[in-house]
Design a protein around this motif. Structure first.
Motif, PDB file in Angstrom:
ATOM      1  N   GLU A 151     -16.526  15.772  14.991  1.00 52.39           N
ATOM      2  CA  GLU A 151     -15.919  16.026  16.298  1.00 52.39           C
ATOM      3  C   GLU A 151     -15.216  14.762  16.764  1.00 52.39           C
ATOM      4  O   GLU A 151     -15.820  13.702  16.816  1.00 52.39           O
ATOM      5  N   LYS A 152     -13.941  14.865  17.079  1.00 53.85           N
ATOM      6  CA  LYS A 152     -13.191  13.701  17.543  1.00 53.85           C
ATOM      7  C   LYS A 152     -13.134  13.660  19.066  1.00 53.85           C
ATOM      8  O   LYS A 152     -13.475  12.680  19.684  1.00 53.85           O
ATOM      9  N   ARG A 153     -12.713  14.755  19.653  1.00 60.28           N
ATOM     10  CA  ARG A 153     -12.685  14.847  21.104  1.00 60.28           C
ATOM     11  C   ARG A 153     -12.714  16.317  21.489  1.00 60.28           C
ATOM     12  O   ARG A 153     -12.363  17.194  20.710  1.00 60.28           O
ATOM     13  N   ARG A 154     -13.107  16.574  22.691  1.00 59.05           N
ATOM     14  CA  ARG A 154     -13.245  17.931  23.182  1.00 59.05           C
ATOM     15  C   ARG A 154     -11.858  18.539  23.383  1.00 59.05           C
ATOM     16  O   ARG A 154     -10.969  17.934  23.943  1.00 59.05           O
ATOM     17  N   ASN A 155     -11.677  19.760  22.917  1.00 61.82           N
ATOM     18  CA  ASN A 155     -10.429  20.486  23.075  1.00 61.82           C
ATOM     19  C   ASN A 155     -10.551  21.381  24.303  1.00 61.82           C
ATOM     20  O   ASN A 155     -11.363  22.299  24.328  1.00 61.82           O
ATOM     21  N   LYS A 156      -9.750  21.119  25.322  1.00 61.42           N
ATOM     22  CA  LYS A 156      -9.838  21.882  26.574  1.00 61.42           C
ATOM     23  C   LYS A 156      -9.565  23.364  26.372  1.00 61.42           C
ATOM     24  O   LYS A 156     -10.107  24.193  27.087  1.00 61.42           O
ATOM     25  N   ARG A 157      -8.741  23.709  25.390  1.00 56.59           N
ATOM     26  CA  ARG A 157      -8.434  25.121  25.144  1.00 56.59           C
ATOM     27  C   ARG A 157      -9.648  25.910  24.689  1.00 56.59           C
ATOM     28  O   ARG A 157      -9.713  27.117  24.878  1.00 56.59           O
ATOM     29  N   THR A 158     -10.586  25.248  24.053  1.00 55.13           N
ATOM     30  CA  THR A 158     -11.733  25.956  23.496  1.00 55.13           C
ATOM     31  C   THR A 158     -13.040  25.556  24.167  1.00 55.13           C
ATOM     32  O   THR A 158     -14.107  25.716  23.593  1.00 55.13           O
ATOM     33  N   THR A 159     -12.977  25.048  25.402  1.00 54.49           N
ATOM     34  CA  THR A 159     -14.172  24.579  26.107  1.00 54.49           C
ATOM     35  C   THR A 159     -14.376  25.320  27.418  1.00 54.49           C
ATOM     36  O   THR A 159     -13.450  25.453  28.213  1.00 54.49           O
ATOM     37  N   ALA A 160     -15.600  25.782  27.619  1.00 57.49           N
ATOM     38  CA  ALA A 160     -16.015  26.342  28.908  1.00 57.49           C
ATOM     39  C   ALA A 160     -16.939  25.318  29.551  1.00 57.49           C
ATOM     40  O   ALA A 160     -17.826  24.768  28.890  1.00 57.49           O
ATOM     41  N   GLU A 161     -16.728  25.049  30.839  1.00 53.24           N
ATOM     42  CA  GLU A 161     -17.511  24.039  31.554  1.00 53.24           C
ATOM     43  C   GLU A 161     -17.929  24.601  32.907  1.00 53.24           C
ATOM     44  O   GLU A 161     -17.168  25.347  33.530  1.00 53.24           O
ATOM     45  N   LEU A 169     -19.590  31.016  27.296  1.00 54.14           N
ATOM     46  CA  LEU A 169     -18.327  31.047  26.557  1.00 54.14           C
ATOM     47  C   LEU A 169     -18.187  32.443  25.966  1.00 54.14           C
ATOM     48  O   LEU A 169     -19.098  32.919  25.289  1.00 54.14           O
ATOM     49  N   THR A 170     -17.060  33.094  26.246  1.00 49.32           N
ATOM     50  CA  THR A 170     -16.799  34.422  25.690  1.00 49.32           C
ATOM     51  C   THR A 170     -15.444  34.408  24.999  1.00 49.32           C
ATOM     52  O   THR A 170     -14.606  33.547  25.250  1.00 49.32           O
ATOM     53  N   GLN A 171     -15.216  35.409  24.152  1.00 49.74           N
ATOM     54  CA  GLN A 171     -13.912  35.533  23.501  1.00 49.74           C
ATOM     55  C   GLN A 171     -12.829  35.799  24.542  1.00 49.74           C
ATOM     56  O   GLN A 171     -11.720  35.289  24.419  1.00 49.74           O
ATOM     57  N   ASP A 172     -13.128  36.580  25.565  1.00 52.92           N
ATOM     58  CA  ASP A 172     -12.140  36.846  26.618  1.00 52.92           C
ATOM     59  C   ASP A 172     -11.734  35.551  27.318  1.00 52.92           C
ATOM     60  O   ASP A 172     -10.562  35.342  27.622  1.00 52.92           O
ATOM     61  N   PHE A 173     -12.707  34.677  27.588  1.00 48.12           N
ATOM     62  CA  PHE A 173     -12.402  33.389  28.210  1.00 48.12           C
ATOM     63  C   PHE A 173     -11.444  32.585  27.329  1.00 48.12           C
ATOM     64  O   PHE A 173     -10.463  32.025  27.806  1.00 48.12           O
ATOM     65  N   LEU A 174     -11.719  32.549  26.023  1.00 50.57           N
ATOM     66  CA  LEU A 174     -10.860  31.791  25.102  1.00 50.57           C
ATOM     67  C   LEU A 174      -9.456  32.373  25.041  1.00 50.57           C
ATOM     68  O   LEU A 174      -8.483  31.633  24.995  1.00 50.57           O
ATOM     69  N   LYS A 175      -9.335  33.697  25.050  1.00 46.72           N
ATOM     70  CA  LYS A 175      -8.014  34.328  25.032  1.00 46.72           C
ATOM     71  C   LYS A 175      -7.228  33.968  26.297  1.00 46.72           C
ATOM     72  O   LYS A 175      -6.053  33.626  26.223  1.00 46.72           O
ATOM     73  N   ARG A 176      -7.875  34.035  27.459  1.00 45.59           N
ATOM     74  CA  ARG A 176      -7.203  33.672  28.711  1.00 45.59           C
ATOM     75  C   ARG A 176      -6.801  32.202  28.702  1.00 45.59           C
ATOM     76  O   ARG A 176      -5.713  31.833  29.137  1.00 45.59           O
ATOM     77  N   ARG A 177      -7.690  31.344  28.209  1.00 45.82           N
ATOM     78  CA  ARG A 177      -7.411  29.894  28.179  1.00 45.82           C
ATOM     79  C   ARG A 177      -6.216  29.593  27.291  1.00 45.82           C
ATOM     80  O   ARG A 177      -5.372  28.784  27.625  1.00 45.82           O
ATOM     81  N   LYS A 178      -6.121  30.263  26.135  1.00 50.21           N
ATOM     82  CA  LYS A 178      -4.990  30.046  25.233  1.00 50.21           C
ATOM     83  C   LYS A 178      -3.676  30.447  25.913  1.00 50.21           C
ATOM     84  O   LYS A 178      -2.655  29.800  25.740  1.00 50.21           O
ATOM     85  N   GLU A 179      -3.703  31.534  26.692  1.00 44.90           N
ATOM     86  CA  GLU A 179      -2.501  31.984  27.395  1.00 44.90           C
ATOM     87  C   GLU A 179      -2.099  31.009  28.495  1.00 44.90           C
ATOM     88  O   GLU A 179      -0.917  30.810  28.731  1.00 44.90           O
ATOM     89  N   GLU A 180      -3.092  30.401  29.152  1.00 47.52           N
ATOM     90  CA  GLU A 180      -2.815  29.474  30.246  1.00 47.52           C
ATOM     91  C   GLU A 180      -2.200  28.175  29.750  1.00 47.52           C
ATOM     92  O   GLU A 180      -1.355  27.586  30.415  1.00 47.52           O
TER      93      GLU A 180
END
Length: 181
Positions: A151-161, A169-180
């Motif tokens: 792990e180098k650094r946290r990827n905001k696209r694939t992180t729930a906080e 963390l859900t697949q729907d959250f990741l799909k929305r994050r990628k679109e944003e």
């Protein structure tokens, strides 16, 4: 006799990030443990473990739910001072692997980097409305299931906080994050 494997595919095959095979992952940061609840999309016959715990299969770090075939919801609880949990200051982190085969890690397996950040004071303060002030930040990041991945650094696209002891963390959250992004 000709062997089944004609060439070494080690350098040709990569595991990579997988956002398949699970519906949701929930992390609850406790005072001395992490509890992870995981729901799969389909019946799961593999194993779930913290990175680095596959070979010793210690019960608090390794879950083989085989005897519960047909179930899609699983829970694993491990102490903050075990199971290869890393501590940096007041941040505890670990990686949980969802491996669909009991022996081999393959493309399509998923891994989740888990963090419990206790950098805020750990004393719980209750205000006049009896609401507690949150003293922990919880995070889940999708990561590579490959055991050699660093792990180098946290990827905001694939992180729930979440600024609480629990994050999902859900697949729907990741799909929305990628679109944003």
């Amino acid at each position: 006799m000709v062997g089944i494997f004609q060439t070494d595919i080690g350098n040709q095959m990569t595991i990579g990030l997988s956002d398949e095979g699970y519906k949701s992952v929930q992390l609850k940061c406790g005072s001395n443990s992490m509890v992870v609840k995981l729901e799969t999309e389909e019946d799961f016959e593999g194993v779930i473990y913290t990175r680095g715990s596959f070979s010793d299969k210690k019960s608090s770090c390794f879950l083989d739910p085989g005897y519960r075939k047909g179930q899609r919801s699983f829970s694993i609880k491990f102490p903050l001072d075990e199971c290869n949990t890393h501590k940096k200051g007041e941040i505890y982190s670990n990686t949980l692997v969802l491996q669909h085969d009991k022996e081999l890690i393959m493309p399509g397996d998923a891994a989740f980097h888990l963090e419990c950040d206790y950098s805020k004071p750990r004393d719980v303060t209750v205000n006049a409305d009896l609401q507690k002030d949150n003293s922990v930040v919880s995070r889940i990041s999708l990561t590579d299931a490959d055991p050699s991945f660093k792990e180098k650094r946290r990827n905001k696209r694939t992180t729930a906080e979440n600024i609480s002891d629990t994050v999902i963390l859900t697949q729907d959250f990741l799909k929305r994050r990628k679109e944003e992004l």
